[in-house]
Design a protein around this motif. Sequence first.
Motif, short mmCIF file in Angstrom:
data_model
loop_
_atom_site.label_atom_id
_atom_site.label_comp_id
_atom_site.label_asym_id
_atom_site.label_seq_id
_atom_site.Cartn_x
_atom_site.Cartn_y
_atom_site.Cartn_z
N VAL A 241 -71.91 -139.68 104.10
CA VAL A 241 -71.71 -138.33 104.62
C VAL A 241 -71.04 -138.41 105.98
O VAL A 241 -71.28 -139.34 106.75
N VAL A 242 -70.17 -137.44 106.28
CA VAL A 242 -69.53 -137.33 107.58
C VAL A 242 -70.09 -136.09 108.28
O VAL A 242 -70.11 -135.00 107.70
N ILE A 243 -70.57 -136.28 109.49
CA ILE A 243 -71.22 -135.19 110.24
C ILE A 243 -70.72 -135.25 111.68
O ILE A 243 -69.96 -136.15 112.06
N ASN A 244 -71.14 -134.29 112.50
CA ASN A 244 -70.88 -134.43 113.93
C ASN A 244 -72.15 -134.98 114.59
O ASN A 244 -73.23 -134.98 114.00
N LYS A 245 -72.01 -135.44 115.81
CA LYS A 245 -73.14 -136.11 116.47
C LYS A 245 -74.28 -135.16 116.76
O LYS A 245 -75.42 -135.59 116.94
N TYR A 246 -73.98 -133.87 116.83
CA TYR A 246 -75.05 -132.90 117.01
C TYR A 246 -75.97 -132.88 115.80
O TYR A 246 -77.18 -132.68 115.91
N GLU A 247 -75.38 -133.10 114.60
CA GLU A 247 -76.15 -133.10 113.36
C GLU A 247 -76.80 -134.45 113.07
O GLU A 247 -77.63 -134.56 112.17
N LEU A 248 -76.43 -135.47 113.85
CA LEU A 248 -76.96 -136.81 113.60
C LEU A 248 -78.48 -136.85 113.75
O LEU A 248 -79.17 -137.53 112.99
N GLN A 249 -79.01 -136.13 114.73
CA GLN A 249 -80.46 -136.12 114.91
C GLN A 249 -81.17 -135.52 113.70
O GLN A 249 -82.24 -135.99 113.30
N MET A 250 -80.57 -134.49 113.11
CA MET A 250 -81.14 -133.88 111.92
C MET A 250 -81.15 -134.88 110.76
O MET A 250 -82.13 -134.97 110.01
N LEU A 251 -80.06 -135.63 110.63
CA LEU A 251 -79.97 -136.62 109.56
C LEU A 251 -81.01 -137.73 109.73
O LEU A 251 -81.70 -138.11 108.77
N LYS A 252 -81.14 -138.24 110.93
CA LYS A 252 -82.11 -139.31 111.19
C LYS A 252 -83.53 -138.84 110.92
O LYS A 252 -84.35 -139.57 110.35
N LYS A 253 -83.83 -137.61 111.33
CA LYS A 253 -85.17 -137.06 111.09
C LYS A 253 -85.45 -136.94 109.59
O LYS A 253 -86.54 -137.29 109.12
N LEU A 254 -84.44 -136.48 108.84
CA LEU A 254 -84.60 -136.31 107.40
C LEU A 254 -84.83 -137.66 106.71
O LEU A 254 -85.70 -137.79 105.85
N ILE A 255 -84.07 -138.67 107.11
CA ILE A 255 -84.21 -139.99 106.50
C ILE A 255 -85.57 -140.59 106.81
O ILE A 255 -86.21 -141.20 105.94
N ARG A 256 -86.05 -140.41 108.04
CA ARG A 256 -87.37 -140.93 108.39
C ARG A 256 -88.46 -140.26 107.55
O ARG A 256 -89.44 -140.90 107.17
N GLN A 257 -88.28 -138.99 107.24
CA GLN A 257 -89.27 -138.27 106.44
C GLN A 257 -89.24 -138.70 104.97
O GLN A 257 -90.28 -138.87 104.34
N GLU A 258 -88.03 -138.85 104.42
CA GLU A 258 -87.88 -139.08 102.99
C GLU A 258 -87.94 -140.55 102.60
O GLU A 258 -88.49 -140.90 101.56
N ASP A 259 -87.35 -141.43 103.40
CA ASP A 259 -87.35 -142.85 103.06
C ASP A 259 -87.20 -143.68 104.34
O ASP A 259 -86.08 -144.04 104.74
N PRO A 260 -88.32 -144.01 104.99
CA PRO A 260 -88.26 -144.80 106.22
C PRO A 260 -87.68 -146.19 106.02
O PRO A 260 -87.24 -146.83 106.99
N GLN A 261 -87.66 -146.69 104.77
CA GLN A 261 -87.15 -148.02 104.49
C GLN A 261 -85.65 -148.03 104.21
O GLN A 261 -85.08 -149.10 103.95
N ALA A 262 -85.01 -146.89 104.24
CA ALA A 262 -83.58 -146.82 103.95
C ALA A 262 -82.78 -147.60 104.99
O ALA A 262 -83.16 -147.66 106.17
N PHE A 263 -81.68 -148.20 104.52
CA PHE A 263 -80.78 -148.91 105.42
C PHE A 263 -79.63 -147.97 105.77
O PHE A 263 -78.95 -147.45 104.87
N VAL A 264 -79.42 -147.73 107.06
CA VAL A 264 -78.43 -146.73 107.49
C VAL A 264 -77.42 -147.40 108.42
O VAL A 264 -77.78 -148.10 109.36
N GLN A 265 -76.15 -147.16 108.14
CA GLN A 265 -75.07 -147.63 109.01
C GLN A 265 -74.30 -146.42 109.53
O GLN A 265 -73.84 -145.58 108.75
N ILE A 266 -74.18 -146.32 110.87
CA ILE A 266 -73.49 -145.21 111.50
C ILE A 266 -72.20 -145.73 112.13
O ILE A 266 -72.22 -146.71 112.88
N MET A 267 -71.09 -145.08 111.83
CA MET A 267 -69.80 -145.49 112.39
C MET A 267 -69.06 -144.27 112.92
O MET A 267 -69.27 -143.14 112.45
N SER A 268 -68.17 -144.50 113.87
CA SER A 268 -67.32 -143.43 114.41
C SER A 268 -65.91 -143.62 113.89
O SER A 268 -65.18 -144.50 114.38
N PRO A 269 -65.48 -142.86 112.90
CA PRO A 269 -64.13 -143.05 112.33
C PRO A 269 -63.06 -142.57 113.30
O PRO A 269 -63.27 -141.63 114.08
#
Length: 283
Positions: A241-269
């Motif tokens: 998914v491509v988001i803006n950095k303002y939405e990044l906190q929402m994404l991180k919070k959602l992932i922690r709630q749904e799957d704390p074991q998920a592997f996440v890579q964040i890049m700036s295209p």
Amino acid sequence: MFWAILGVVFFAAAYRWFLVPAGLYSGGFTGVSQLVKLFLAEILRIPMPETVDVTGIIFWCINLPLFFLGYKSIGRKFLYRTVIAVCIQSLLLAMIPAPKEPLLEDLLLNCIIGGALSGLGVGITLRAGGSGGGTDIVGMYCAKHYPEFGVGKLSVIINVCIYLIAAIRYDLEVAAYSMVFSILSGIMVDRVHYQNIKVSAFIATKDKTLGEKINRTISRGVTSWKGWGEYSHSEEVVHMVVINKYELQMLKKLIRQEDPQAFVQIMSPDMILGNFEKRLEVQ
């Protein structure tokens, strides 16, 4: 709202404590307000009160038609916070006592600290989902409707006019130090306000529904495909998914709630092509 107000307090303090005592000009619509005040005082010979800086009142009047522009193009939350922020900022610009002499003897150091404080204030206000009015509103409108004519170009055009008049009315040194103040302010704004900087996230997870949850929560398009974990020797799903950095906190919070074991890579295209919606409203 607290952070939006704190931001305009910083901006007004930088203007009254560092810019005014040094006899310099701000960029943007605050600088335009200073020029209007200069025109009223020196051309029309209208007496100016000593206890109140008319610049703040002029700034508020200029922003009145811009409130409608902000409401039509960016949204209600942005408008509400901006109206409150502009009213408080205008009051502070008019009422904060300014020292008669610059706080620092070194004029360059005065510009550096003042510019940094000014940019910090603007950035905090924008990051909180509001603005101090003026070029903030017009620039965000341009960023949404005319991407090729964004905030940077608008600020350059306005500031060139302000500093050209300052150079003609006073001298090149006044214009140069004013430019230093505004340039440092702009750099600080970019450092603090990162709402529209785009990032891409790759999430490797066993939760096949996570992509749908991201789409529903953040309202961004998600591309998913099957993967294989060589370490775990099990099937996984990769969501992109491509988001803006303002939405990044929402994404991180959602992932922690749904799957704390998920592997996440964040890049700036470096570049995003296609249908990517610029969002300037507070979620």
